[in-house]
Design an enzyme around this catalytic site. Structure first.
Site, PDB file in Angstrom:
ATOM      1  N   GLY A   7      -1.620   4.951   6.885  1.00  9.51           N
ATOM      2  CA  GLY A   7      -2.354   5.171   5.648  1.00  9.51           C
ATOM      3  C   GLY A   7      -1.426   5.490   4.502  1.00  9.51           C
ATOM      4  O   GLY A   7      -0.317   5.957   4.698  1.00  9.51           O
TER       5      GLY A   7
ATOM      6  N   GLY B  78     -10.493  -1.966   7.464  1.00 12.58           N
ATOM      7  CA  GLY B  78      -9.094  -2.028   7.034  1.00 12.58           C
ATOM      8  C   GLY B  78      -8.138  -1.367   8.011  1.00 12.58           C
ATOM      9  O   GLY B  78      -6.966  -1.176   7.708  1.00 12.58           O
TER      10      GLY B  78
ATOM     11  N   GLU C 179      -5.531  -5.627  11.203  1.00 13.30           N
ATOM     12  CA  GLU C 179      -5.171  -6.819  10.436  1.00 13.30           C
ATOM     13  C   GLU C 179      -6.065  -7.995  10.834  1.00 13.30           C
ATOM     14  O   GLU C 179      -6.722  -7.969  11.874  1.00 13.30           O
ATOM     15  CB  GLU C 179      -3.720  -7.231  10.759  1.00 13.30           C
ATOM     16  CG  GLU C 179      -2.693  -6.132  10.615  1.00 13.30           C
ATOM     17  CD  GLU C 179      -2.321  -5.870   9.167  1.00 13.30           C
ATOM     18  OE1 GLU C 179      -2.395  -6.811   8.350  1.00 13.30           O
ATOM     19  OE2 GLU C 179      -1.978  -4.720   8.847  1.00 13.30           O
TER      20      GLU C 179
ATOM     21  N   LYS D 254       7.534   1.760  18.233  1.00 13.09           N
ATOM     22  CA  LYS D 254       7.612   3.199  17.943  1.00 13.09           C
ATOM     23  C   LYS D 254       8.160   3.957  19.141  1.00 13.09           C
ATOM     24  O   LYS D 254       8.930   4.918  19.000  1.00 13.09           O
ATOM     25  CB  LYS D 254       6.233   3.721  17.558  1.00 13.09           C
ATOM     26  CG  LYS D 254       5.745   3.165  16.209  1.00 13.09           C
ATOM     27  CD  LYS D 254       4.270   3.461  16.006  1.00 13.09           C
ATOM     28  CE  LYS D 254       3.768   2.984  14.652  1.00 13.09           C
ATOM     29  NZ  LYS D 254       2.282   2.995  14.595  1.00 13.09           N
TER      30      LYS D 254
ATOM     31  N   GLU E  10      11.278   9.121   8.944  1.00 13.99           N
ATOM     32  CA  GLU E  10      10.143   9.926   9.430  1.00 13.99           C
ATOM     33  C   GLU E  10       8.853   9.116   9.468  1.00 13.99           C
ATOM     34  O   GLU E  10       8.026   9.278  10.365  1.00 13.99           O
ATOM     35  CB  GLU E  10       9.995  11.159   8.539  1.00 13.99           C
ATOM     36  CG  GLU E  10       8.902  12.124   8.936  1.00 13.99           C
ATOM     37  CD  GLU E  10       9.147  12.760  10.296  1.00 13.99           C
ATOM     38  OE1 GLU E  10       8.492  12.304  11.252  1.00 13.99           O
ATOM     39  OE2 GLU E  10       9.956  13.689  10.423  1.00 13.99           O
TER      40      GLU E  10
ATOM     41  N   ASP F 119       3.224  -2.907  18.417  1.00 18.21           N
ATOM     42  CA  ASP F 119       3.535  -1.844  17.459  1.00 18.21           C
ATOM     43  C   ASP F 119       3.892  -0.544  18.205  1.00 18.21           C
ATOM     44  O   ASP F 119       4.868   0.127  17.875  1.00 18.21           O
ATOM     45  CB  ASP F 119       2.317  -1.630  16.552  1.00 18.21           C
ATOM     46  CG  ASP F 119       2.491  -0.477  15.599  1.00 18.21           C
ATOM     47  OD1 ASP F 119       3.328  -0.593  14.683  1.00 18.21           O
ATOM     48  OD2 ASP F 119       1.811   0.546  15.768  1.00 18.21           O
TER      49      ASP F 119
ATOM     50  N   THR G 261       0.819  -1.219   0.000  1.00 19.97           N
ATOM     51  CA  THR G 261       0.000   0.000   0.000  1.00 19.97           C
ATOM     52  C   THR G 261       0.855   1.272   0.000  1.00 19.97           C
ATOM     53  O   THR G 261       0.637   2.185  -0.791  1.00 19.97           O
ATOM     54  CB  THR G 261      -0.887   0.013   1.269  1.00 19.97           C
ATOM     55  OG1 THR G 261      -1.555  -1.239   1.334  1.00 19.97           O
ATOM     56  CG2 THR G 261      -1.903   1.125   1.210  1.00 19.97           C
TER      57      THR G 261
ATOM     58  N   GLY H  51       3.299   8.283  11.239  1.00 21.10           N
ATOM     59  CA  GLY H  51       2.875   8.383   9.837  1.00 21.10           C
ATOM     60  C   GLY H  51       3.176   9.728   9.204  1.00 21.10           C
ATOM     61  O   GLY H  51       4.335  10.099   9.027  1.00 21.10           O
TER      62      GLY H  51
ATOM     63  N   VAL I 291       7.309   6.520  12.745  1.00 17.63           N
ATOM     64  CA  VAL I 291       6.505   6.890  13.922  1.00 17.63           C
ATOM     65  C   VAL I 291       5.581   8.039  13.531  1.00 17.63           C
ATOM     66  O   VAL I 291       6.028   9.049  12.999  1.00 17.63           O
ATOM     67  CB  VAL I 291       7.385   7.361  15.094  1.00 17.63           C
ATOM     68  CG1 VAL I 291       6.523   7.647  16.324  1.00 17.63           C
ATOM     69  CG2 VAL I 291       8.465   6.343  15.428  1.00 17.63           C
TER      70      VAL I 291
END
Lengths: 412, 412
Positions: free
Chosen positions: A293, A178, A181, A196, A120, A192, A10, A125, A123
């Site tokens: 995203g 979405g 998972e 981070k 960048e 996760d 993605t 996004g 962490v």
């Protein structure tokens, strides 16, 4: 700059779309894309001749000077990045699992080969957070960082709060949208977030802990009832990554946390992320935005590429890996839920055990709900060890039908 | 880097303290300080021989390569900065009044002499905001910016909301605490916010308006009664700078704004600032922190110095100065307060006039309070021109004893 991209999922797709179509830049030329699956149709499909199944075609291409790694996971991402450095290429990655577990090796190899790495996107996004810490706050000593750094869990907790859904239902909805998972444990168990947080700690303090030493507790045990009790008491429940220096000792942990409704972090809802940091000169800062995203993450990768092209400094401190303060030593206020049979003497037993352990109670709610009743207490500050011993003693009592729950309270 | 500092007030003092004592950096050497008053005792006093009364001693010193301008105001700051460029020196400034009024001239002179200018401290104090926009969001087109960019007014509005103080009392308290000047008009009339908004617009859109064309309305007319009505309706009142592109036309304005309680901006209280921006790829972002003060601002100046030393790119777009959309054309929902004598037919008159102008009412509160009663209405979306004409017609009615008030409502 000639760029090779490894990993065409993605985010890779979003990055390619920016570089080849939406935000073309004559200095940022994407010349090769490697992925094991070059057949599957994606939302953005560049010319076939850009693709290869073989990442080494990128790593060994002398024309390519910059590698974007978007495969995720430890191997082969680690080997690819090390080989990129050895072959004189700079690296942009979003790989938080790799950075949190192989930080030292990666930074040493980058230095050895005089190569640069930027991350960048790893962490927060799309939030321009890491460059702000490394460059914008260069005069500051950072004292603490508190982050809602996992969008999936924040979405689930928000749904549970706003539409009174159960945890399983909210999770199912996140999966349908979405945001989670099929196997959601990586997100909902806090793993996760711990990756981070390890990266944030490295940049903020020049100190971090190995991920396996970071106390990590997810949101599986939070019920809608807890959320509504918290609301009644003026709190929201958020999955928080917390890292701070207590003199020379590092306190680092990920767990559900109760935050006062008035605090900014408690207003961060849905899939949004926010990181609250306390630099000594600027005072508290908060950075808010989408933590994941396709386009937010691609935007961060693009900014890293342009920063490399412009030779922007990205200061990465020498990082010391330290053993954090044991969770049993941490001092906090607590929300406690004990599920007890509604019999005489139960409350006396519970409060007695807490008093024995020097835990003092600030407030208490008991609500009637059928055969067993939940007893909710807010404690004054206490050592985690004392709370844990109390609950384990309380839970041995035959009146107690379910493992008791504690949620830490933070004032941020 | 050899640095000359012009202007030794609160911020200058903080910068000198960082460079000479707290955050010494071998590459950042402060070698001269100019101020017309070199005698007055300050919180931080370096050796006497650093000081001069004459700024030209800095501007003409061939050894100095970087000038920090912290005098504020247009002249002589403008001449000093232009002369610094002409003499081959880079500039760091916090001067929002100057940047908003002489942007074009300053950037052209910097380009002409191949010199650099950085001004992180001019908007949002210690928040690393401008570099995030210029570098971290390089892939994005920014659609809108909404900012609480004046700490004084935010402090006053917060006091009025939380402790139910009147505007004059809250202002007096802000003055006592050093948050407001003896002559507070620059802050409370929104002028300071309009300067910062002009700078933000330049960086975000490559378009801005001259300050005198920015519709600017301060907070003098907001009463505690308005704040409590807003609260009852689920809103907070904040002084907001708003700039956004509506196709090719720029909407830019500063005024008190009602924001839903759930919005992040409405949780920004006291002297804190926050800027909410909408880049197209990342989605909404918010940056929060202290917008003023000695150390936060000094931290931003220090970051600019280090960025210059590291040759970091600070992308400043070519800025077009445009005529903004006239405020009468702006479409918004409105809060309206009409103070009327409590006589039959008053409400019919008011609602009749609004209907005449095609303004439709979403909700209405009328409260009895003595001889005259305040009538509060929330409208559906309407053109500002229609609201203004309605209120001016309503106010001509002999039953109306006070100029009616409108507050624009934004969904951010």
């Amino acid at each position: 700059m000639k760029i090779g991209l490894i990993g065409y999922g993605t985010i890779g797709c979003g990055v390619a779309e920016l570089l080849l179509e939406k935000r073309r830049h004559s200095d940022l030329q994407l010349v090769k894309i490697a992925d094991i699956d070059v057949e599957r149709q994606r939302d953005f499909m560049p010319e076939k001749n850009l693709f290869t199944r073989n990442a080494t075609e990128i790593l060994n291409d002398p024309e390519i000077d910059t590698v974007i790694e978007l495969m995720g996971g430890i191997e082969p991402a680690r080997s690819y990045i090390l080989s990129a450095f050895a072959n004189g290429k700079d690296v942009v990655t979003a790989n938080k699992a790799l950075l949190s577990s192989c930080w030292k090796e990666i930074m040493e190899k980058a230095n050895l080969h005089k190569r640069r790495i930027r991350f960048e996107a790893s962490v927060g996004g799309g939030i321009p957070l890491l460059s702000a810490i490394s460059s914008g706050l260069s005069a500051n000593k950072i004292e603490a960082v508190y982050g809602i750094i996992n969008g999936t869990t924040n979405y689930i907790l928000t749904r549970m709060e706003k539409t009174r859904e159960s945890f399983p239902n909210a999770l199912a909805e996140a999966q349908k949208k979405g945001y989670a998972e099929a196997d959601p444990s990586f997100d909902i168990d806090g793993i996760d977030s711990s990756h981070k947080l390890a990266i944030l700690s490295s940049l903020c303090f020049g100190k971090t802990s190995v991920v396996s030493s970071i106390y990590t507790e997810g949101i599986r045990r939070i019920t809608h009832f807890d959320i509504s009790c918290a609301a009644e008491l003026g709190y929201s429940i958020k999955l928080l990554g917390i890292s701070r220096m207590d003199k020379d000792r590092m306190i680092i942990r990920v767990h559900p946390t109760m935050l006062k409704k008035e605090s900014l972090l408690s207003s961060v809802s849905d899939v949004y992320n926010a990181v609250y940091i306390k630099p000594d000169l600027t005072g508290p800062l908060l950075f808010f935005g989408r933590g994941a995203g396709r386009y937010p993450t691609a935007s961060a990768v693009y900014a890293d590429l342009l920063a490399l092209k412009n030779n922007e400094e990205f200061y990465i401190p020498q990082v010391e890996v330290v053993e954090p303060v044991d969770i049993s030593e941490v001092i906090s206020k607590y929300y406690i839920r004990v599920q007890a049979e509604d019999k005489p003497g139960v409350l006396a037993m519970i409060t007695g055990v807490l008093a024995e352990h020097n835990v003092s109670i600030a407030s208490c709610i008991q609500k009637e709900r059928g055969k067993t009743v939940p007893i909710i207490m807010i404690t004054h500050e206490a050592k985690e060890g004392a709370i844990a011993s109390s609950l384990s003693k309380i839970d041995k009592n035959p009146f107690i039908k379910e493992e008791s729950l504690k949620i830490r309270i933070e004032e941020v």
